[in-house]
Motif scaffolding. Structure first.
Motif, PDB file in Angstrom:
ATOM      1  N   ARG A  64       0.884  -1.102  -0.176  1.00 28.32           N
ATOM      2  CA  ARG A  64      -0.246   0.173  -0.153  1.00 28.32           C
ATOM      3  C   ARG A  64       0.763   1.333  -0.168  1.00 28.32           C
ATOM      4  O   ARG A  64       0.541   2.346  -0.622  1.00 28.32           O
ATOM      5  CB  ARG A  64      -1.013  -0.101   1.091  1.00 28.32           C
ATOM      6  N   VAL A  66       4.007   1.462  -1.398  1.00 31.58           N
ATOM      7  CA  VAL A  66       4.583   1.083  -2.482  1.00 31.58           C
ATOM      8  C   VAL A  66       6.040   1.129  -2.065  1.00 31.58           C
ATOM      9  O   VAL A  66       6.969   2.065  -2.472  1.00 31.58           O
ATOM     10  CB  VAL A  66       4.269   2.181  -3.604  1.00 31.58           C
ATOM     11  N   PHE A 140      -5.163  10.207 -12.054  1.00 27.99           N
ATOM     12  CA  PHE A 140      -4.423   9.456 -10.943  1.00 27.99           C
ATOM     13  C   PHE A 140      -5.001   8.251 -10.651  1.00 27.99           C
ATOM     14  O   PHE A 140      -4.274   7.066 -10.211  1.00 27.99           O
ATOM     15  CB  PHE A 140      -3.815  10.413  -9.972  1.00 27.99           C
ATOM     16  N   THR A 141      -6.238   8.156 -10.295  1.00 23.64           N
ATOM     17  CA  THR A 141      -6.874   6.766 -10.120  1.00 23.64           C
ATOM     18  C   THR A 141      -6.666   6.065 -11.386  1.00 23.64           C
ATOM     19  O   THR A 141      -6.105   4.505 -10.915  1.00 23.64           O
ATOM     20  CB  THR A 141      -8.439   6.841  -9.701  1.00 23.64           C
ATOM     21  N   ASP A 144      -3.096   4.837 -11.294  1.00 20.77           N
ATOM     22  CA  ASP A 144      -2.755   3.952 -10.109  1.00 20.77           C
ATOM     23  C   ASP A 144      -3.327   2.394 -10.422  1.00 20.77           C
ATOM     24  O   ASP A 144      -2.849   1.438 -10.132  1.00 20.77           O
ATOM     25  CB  ASP A 144      -3.411   4.537  -8.843  1.00 20.77           C
ATOM     26  N   THR A 145      -4.477   2.325 -10.956  1.00 23.07           N
ATOM     27  CA  THR A 145      -5.202   1.170 -11.181  1.00 23.07           C
ATOM     28  C   THR A 145      -4.473   0.229 -12.418  1.00 23.07           C
ATOM     29  O   THR A 145      -4.033  -0.903 -12.144  1.00 23.07           O
ATOM     30  CB  THR A 145      -6.500   1.072 -11.949  1.00 23.07           C
ATOM     31  N   LEU A 147      -1.110   0.746 -12.726  1.00 18.12           N
ATOM     32  CA  LEU A 147       0.316   0.195 -12.321  1.00 18.12           C
ATOM     33  C   LEU A 147       0.259  -0.822 -11.073  1.00 18.12           C
ATOM     34  O   LEU A 147       1.175  -1.189 -10.926  1.00 18.12           O
ATOM     35  CB  LEU A 147       0.881   1.855 -11.839  1.00 18.12           C
ATOM     36  N   SER A 148      -0.827  -0.798 -10.314  1.00 13.75           N
ATOM     37  CA  SER A 148      -1.129  -1.662  -9.193  1.00 13.75           C
ATOM     38  C   SER A 148      -1.181  -2.962  -9.582  1.00 13.75           C
ATOM     39  O   SER A 148      -1.646  -3.153 -10.511  1.00 13.75           O
ATOM     40  CB  SER A 148      -2.397  -1.010  -8.324  1.00 13.75           C
ATOM     41  N   ALA A 153      -5.005  -4.233  -6.246  1.00 12.76           N
ATOM     42  CA  ALA A 153      -5.494  -3.139  -6.676  1.00 12.76           C
ATOM     43  C   ALA A 153      -6.585  -2.364  -5.958  1.00 12.76           C
ATOM     44  O   ALA A 153      -7.573  -3.040  -5.560  1.00 12.76           O
ATOM     45  CB  ALA A 153      -6.116  -3.096  -8.014  1.00 12.76           C
ATOM     46  N   ALA A 156      -6.690   4.766  -5.561  1.00 17.73           N
ATOM     47  CA  ALA A 156      -5.798   5.856  -4.973  1.00 17.73           C
ATOM     48  C   ALA A 156      -6.536   6.362  -3.999  1.00 17.73           C
ATOM     49  O   ALA A 156      -6.122   6.947  -2.960  1.00 17.73           O
ATOM     50  CB  ALA A 156      -5.057   6.747  -5.802  1.00 17.73           C
ATOM     51  N   ARG A 159      -6.966   5.398  -0.410  1.00 20.60           N
ATOM     52  CA  ARG A 159      -5.600   5.095   0.473  1.00 20.60           C
ATOM     53  C   ARG A 159      -5.525   6.446   1.437  1.00 20.60           C
ATOM     54  O   ARG A 159      -4.764   6.092   2.541  1.00 20.60           O
ATOM     55  CB  ARG A 159      -4.463   4.815  -0.294  1.00 20.60           C
TER      56      ARG A 159
END
Length: 160
Positions: A64, A66, A140-141, A144-145, A147-148, A153, A156, A159
């Motif tokens: 979480r 990273v 960014f969501t 993030d989706t 790249l996670s 997943a 973002a 968190r």
């Protein structure tokens, strides 16, 4: 030197990298000056404060945040020395351990949060309108989706 990035794409990338580094440095410096906490300390304590029983498995916490496992081990060790968190073995899996937010850590987070959130508001959010905020959240969501890891997943926005 730009690897094929040109024009607006290069400008967008540079603006993101340079402004995000400036923002994180400024927020981190202010948090450290006011509360003696790093952004990493704050983020660890925030995630633990939101978790059931204020505890997460070290591997989940590393994912979480990273962080690599070794970076998290170092981070938690520095926080343990200040009684912000403690490590406990997992009863179900003796090989694993939990990071647990201490009462002192929770009090430190609660003391730091108003000033830190005011700084986020002042240095970041006050300069954006509702359309900007919506666009940033969507961009960014989605990033993030993509790249996670698929088994971990989490949007973002959930968190922090």
């Amino acid at each position: 030197m730009t690897g094929g990035l040109t024009g607006q794409r290069l400008a967008a990338w540079r603006a993101y990298i340079e402004s995000s580094q400036r923002l994180l440095t400024l927020l981190g410096d202010e948090l450290r000056d006011r509360c003696g906490l790093s952004l990493a300390d704050y983020h660890v304590m925030l995630l633990l404060s939101e978790a059931p029983q204020r505890r997460l498995r070290m591997g989940e916490l590393a994912n979480r945040l990273v962080f690599s496992p070794s970076r998290l081990t170092y981070q938690v060790a520095t926080m343990e020395r200040r009684d912000l968190v403690r490590r406990e073995s997992c009863p179900q899996d003796r090989r694993g351990s939990h990071a647990v937010l201490t009462d002192h850590g929770l009090a430190s987070l609660r003391a730091a949060a108003p000033g830190h959130l005011a700084a986020v508001q002042h240095h970041f959010l006050d300069h954006l309108d509702d359309t900007d905020i919506t666009q940033l959240e969507q961009v960014f969501t989605a990033l993030d989706t993509r790249l996670s890891p698929t088994d971990n997943a989490t949007p973002a926005g959930k968190r922090t």
